[in-house]
Design a protein around this motif. Structure first.
Motif, mmCIF file in Angstrom:
data_model
loop_
_atom_site.group_PDB
_atom_site.id
_atom_site.type_symbol
_atom_site.label_atom_id
_atom_site.label_comp_id
_atom_site.label_asym_id
_atom_site.label_seq_id
_atom_site.Cartn_x
_atom_site.Cartn_y
_atom_site.Cartn_z
ATOM 1 N N THR A 183 52.572 49.934 32.119
ATOM 2 C CA THR A 183 51.207 49.828 31.578
ATOM 3 C C THR A 183 50.834 51.058 30.758
ATOM 4 O OG1 THR A 183 50.187 50.891 33.519
ATOM 5 C CG2 THR A 183 50.497 48.511 33.618
ATOM 6 N N GLU A 184 49.824 50.869 29.914
ATOM 7 C CA GLU A 184 49.214 51.964 29.159
ATOM 8 C C GLU A 184 47.708 51.919 29.384
ATOM 9 O OE1 GLU A 184 50.191 51.661 25.051
ATOM 10 O OE2 GLU A 184 52.345 51.483 25.398
ATOM 11 N N PRO A 185 47.104 52.910 30.044
ATOM 12 C CA PRO A 185 47.737 54.084 30.648
ATOM 13 C C PRO A 185 48.565 53.702 31.871
ATOM 14 C CG PRO A 185 45.434 53.963 31.266
ATOM 15 C CD PRO A 185 45.647 52.877 30.263
ATOM 16 N N ALA A 186 49.437 54.602 32.289
ATOM 17 C CA ALA A 186 50.342 54.345 33.405
ATOM 18 C C ALA A 186 49.567 54.239 34.717
ATOM 19 C CB ALA A 186 51.383 55.462 33.500
ATOM 20 N N LEU A 187 50.076 53.382 35.616
ATOM 21 C CA LEU A 187 49.477 53.249 36.943
ATOM 22 C C LEU A 187 49.929 54.393 37.839
ATOM 23 C CD1 LEU A 187 50.086 49.419 37.415
ATOM 24 C CD2 LEU A 187 47.932 50.536 36.823
ATOM 25 N N ASP A 188 49.204 54.588 38.943
ATOM 26 C CA ASP A 188 49.528 55.676 39.867
ATOM 27 C C ASP A 188 50.833 55.435 40.618
ATOM 28 O OD1 ASP A 188 47.209 56.964 39.140
ATOM 29 O OD2 ASP A 188 46.018 56.065 40.753
ATOM 30 N N SER A 189 51.193 54.177 40.811
ATOM 31 C CA SER A 189 52.426 53.863 41.537
ATOM 32 C C SER A 189 53.174 52.760 40.792
ATOM 33 C CB SER A 189 52.114 53.400 42.963
ATOM 34 O OG SER A 189 51.229 52.304 42.957
ATOM 35 N N GLU A 190 54.476 52.659 41.049
ATOM 36 C CA GLU A 190 55.274 51.668 40.340
ATOM 37 C C GLU A 190 55.171 50.298 41.014
ATOM 38 O OE1 GLU A 190 59.349 52.852 40.322
ATOM 39 O OE2 GLU A 190 59.680 52.350 42.413
ATOM 40 N N TYR A 191 55.311 49.253 40.203
ATOM 41 C CA TYR A 191 55.305 47.883 40.708
ATOM 42 C C TYR A 191 56.587 47.202 40.273
ATOM 43 C CZ TYR A 191 50.418 48.296 42.056
ATOM 44 O OH TYR A 191 49.251 48.694 42.664
ATOM 45 N N ILE A 192 57.374 46.775 41.259
ATOM 46 C CA ILE A 192 58.652 46.131 40.997
ATOM 47 C C ILE A 192 58.571 44.665 41.399
ATOM 48 C CG2 ILE A 192 61.118 46.110 41.532
ATOM 49 C CD1 ILE A 192 60.293 48.571 39.992
ATOM 50 N N LEU A 193 59.004 43.794 40.516
ATOM 51 C CA LEU A 193 59.083 42.365 40.809
ATOM 52 C C LEU A 193 60.518 41.997 41.129
ATOM 53 C CD1 LEU A 193 56.952 42.647 38.131
ATOM 54 C CD2 LEU A 193 56.716 40.230 38.680
ATOM 55 N N GLY A 194 60.698 41.163 42.164
ATOM 56 C CA GLY A 194 62.017 40.688 42.537
ATOM 57 C C GLY A 194 62.075 39.176 42.560
ATOM 58 N N PRO A 195 63.203 38.605 42.989
ATOM 59 C CA PRO A 195 63.367 37.152 43.005
ATOM 60 C C PRO A 195 62.246 36.453 43.777
ATOM 61 C CG PRO A 195 65.467 38.226 43.380
ATOM 62 C CD PRO A 195 64.431 39.311 43.406
ATOM 63 N N GLY A 196 61.715 35.390 43.174
ATOM 64 C CA GLY A 196 60.655 34.627 43.817
ATOM 65 C C GLY A 196 59.256 35.101 43.494
ATOM 66 N N GLN A 197 59.125 36.176 42.707
ATOM 67 C CA GLN A 197 57.797 36.667 42.339
ATOM 68 C C GLN A 197 57.441 36.225 40.921
ATOM 69 O OE1 GLN A 197 58.437 40.954 43.484
ATOM 70 N NE2 GLN A 197 56.494 40.631 44.543
ATOM 71 N N VAL A 198 56.124 36.108 40.698
ATOM 72 C CA VAL A 198 55.614 35.644 39.414
ATOM 73 C C VAL A 198 54.708 36.706 38.821
ATOM 74 C CG1 VAL A 198 54.212 33.883 38.253
ATOM 75 C CG2 VAL A 198 55.708 33.230 40.152
ATOM 76 N N PHE A 199 54.838 36.932 37.513
ATOM 77 C CA PHE A 199 53.933 37.832 36.788
ATOM 78 C C PHE A 199 53.138 37.005 35.787
ATOM 79 C CE2 PHE A 199 52.936 40.405 33.050
ATOM 80 C CZ PHE A 199 52.193 41.416 33.645
ATOM 81 N N CYS A 200 51.836 37.320 35.693
ATOM 82 C CA CYS A 200 51.003 36.619 34.714
ATOM 83 C C CYS A 200 49.861 37.513 34.266
ATOM 84 C CB CYS A 200 50.467 35.310 35.299
ATOM 85 S SG CYS A 200 49.354 35.538 36.690
ATOM 86 N N HIS A 201 49.137 37.074 33.271
ATOM 87 C CA HIS A 201 48.035 37.832 32.680
ATOM 88 C C HIS A 201 46.910 38.046 33.686
ATOM 89 C CE1 HIS A 201 44.539 38.668 30.125
ATOM 90 N NE2 HIS A 201 45.414 39.077 29.207
ATOM 91 N N CYS A 202 46.294 39.232 33.602
ATOM 92 C CA CYS A 202 45.182 39.570 34.490
ATOM 93 C C CYS A 202 44.005 40.047 33.646
ATOM 94 C CB CYS A 202 45.606 40.646 35.490
ATOM 95 S SG CYS A 202 44.290 41.177 36.584
ATOM 96 N N ASP A 203 42.961 39.241 33.551
ATOM 97 C CA ASP A 203 41.804 39.591 32.723
ATOM 98 C C ASP A 203 41.097 40.849 33.216
ATOM 99 O OD1 ASP A 203 42.191 37.463 31.029
ATOM 100 O OD2 ASP A 203 40.961 36.104 32.236
#
Length: 443
Positions: free
Chosen positions: A376-396
């Motif tokens: 992200t820009e700006p960077a988040l305080d902690s890292e977020y890792i996605l693995g098998p079975g997880q979904v990423f989508c837009h967040c308003d």
């Protein structure tokens, strides 16, 4: 060694298990009031069993309703055949209490078990001689209990159970009742086959000649090198194996192994063809509709499908999508449509799984293999890792500009906003379950 019994104050998790059990049994809400439920939770007895102890025995007098707080047990016939597996949160003994019959099966612990017991005398005192809302056969059919005692018409009960389960299978859902009953009558020699733990339900390279419908139990989906792709726990909707193969004429690309005792309805392709021939408008038209739909979306000849046939087998993608937090409240019908529309992509380390442009376009990304990181820009305080079975989508609600970068070699399925919300609109029983804002809609 006999079981150990004690009365003690229940933890909040124990109370919740008791409440869920009581909420599910077929008693009038006017009788099973909140006050009665609260009272019952204070009268629970805690029993500890060692492995290989009979908790209840078929034919014996009822002792009450048993709820597994921790551990596992097996449901057995008098001959010792295991017909079902029970684990934390499952309950048994309610049939004897509700319908005033001897215990209908034997339940034996397979390991150390802690069980919460609502004793028969307590149930009778608080509930009295209440008329149960469902007939015993209806209860067995709804719970997918295989009857093993003389108290039940086994053949009729199992036929109804199979009929009800097949009504939930997408390609049979719109068949007429007459056509579906005819299919049930075609199945032989056994309507339901019991696969013991460790046995193979489906093998890699199996020809497209049978559809296996798992209606109860837990199973593991693996590649031929035994790498686990996903695990399934069948509690509500059946899991269908081989549907893709029969509709497209493809060999199976995964191994399915029973993790616990699994109840499976085997349906051979010739039985389906017989019903399609005899019921052209009531079954054949709908079968052909789905076959044409599959053919229209068939991408199995593409390079990526040839490279990753097991990961991209329809049943694997469907189950991973179903288990994700975002889609967990979507019906199988809705997810079925999404899986047909999903586009697979291979992404190498350092490449973008989801670009900023795709994020702005509300692209949905399901991870099948590998790991990816939210950037992200700006960077988040902690890292977020996605693995098998997880979904990423837009967040308003997220002000940062987002993209997702592959940490390792990834295989993903992408869906457009139109794909997802179009399916949701046509399936009113389905909703997306967005996590809290702080979780940045990683599911």
């Amino acid at each position: 060694m006999p079981y150990k019994t004690e009365r003690r104050e229940l933890s909040s998790l124990m109370v919740e298990k008791v409440r869920r059990c009581l909420d599910s049994i077929p008693l009038p809400r006017s009788i099973l009031t909140d006050e009665v439920v609260d009272r019952l939770t204070t009268l629970v007895v805690v029993r500890d069993y060692q492995a290989d102890q009979d908790v209840v025995s078929q034919g014996s007098t009822s002792n009450g309703i048993f709820i597994i707080d921790d551990g596992h047990a097996e449901v057995m016939t008098l001959s010792g055949e295991v017909i079902a597996d029970l684990s934390t949160g499952d309950y048994f003994g309610e049939v004897s209490v509700l319908y005033s019959v001897p215990c209908t099966a034997t339940v034996r612990s397979t390991e150390t078990c802690r069980i919460l017991l609502l004793e028969e005398k307590v149930n009778q005192k608080l509930l009295g001689n209440v008329q149960v809302e469902l007939k015993m056969m209806d209860w067995f059919v709804g719970k997918r209990y295989i009857p093993v005692s003389a108290n039940m018409d086994t053949g009729r009960t199992v036929r109804r159970m199979v009929f009800n389960c097949l009504k939930k299978v997408q390609v049979f859902r719109e068949w007429s009742d007459s056509a579906l009953r005819s299919l049930v009558l075609e199945i032989n020699p056994a309507l339901i086959v019991i696969y013991p733990p460790g046995s193979v339900v489906a093998m890699t390279s199996d020809p497209p000649v049978i559809v296996n419908v798992i209606i109860r139990g837990r199973a593991v989906f693996c590649r031929d090198d035994k790498v686990t792709l996903t695990e399934v726990d069948i509690q509500r909707d059946p899991v269908v194996l081989g549907e893709e193969g029969i509709l497209l004429g493809l060999e199976n690309t995964i191994m399915v192994r029973a993790k616990t005792s699994c109840q499976v309805i085997p349906i051979r392709v010739e039985w389906i063809q017989n019903i399609i021939h005899d019921h052209p408008s009531e079954a054949g038209a709908f079968w052909n509709f789905w076959k044409e739909k599959w053919m229209a979306h068939d991408k199995k000849t593409s390079r990526i499908h040839s490279k990753y046939p097991a990961y991209l087998q329809f049943e694997v993608v469907l189950q991973l999508m179903k288990q994700s937090a975002l889609f967990r409240q979507c019906s199988d019908r809705c997810l079925y449509k999404l899986c047909l529309r999903g586009v697979p992509r291979e992404v190498y380390p350092g490449e973008l799984v989801c670009s900023k442009e795709e994020y702005d376009q509300h692209i949905f990304v399901l991870i099948l293999k590998g790991e990816a990181e939210l950037v992200t820009e700006p960077a988040l305080d902690s890292e977020y890792i996605l693995g098998p079975g997880q979904v990423f989508c837009h967040c308003d609600s997220m002000e940062s500009i987002c993209q997702v970068e592959a940490v390792s070699h990834c295989l993903v399925v992408k869906l457009t906003k139109k794909d997802v919300f179009g399916s949701l609109e046509s399936c009113q029983d389905s909703v997306l379950t967005y996590p809290r804002e702080s979780e940045h809609r990683l599911s």
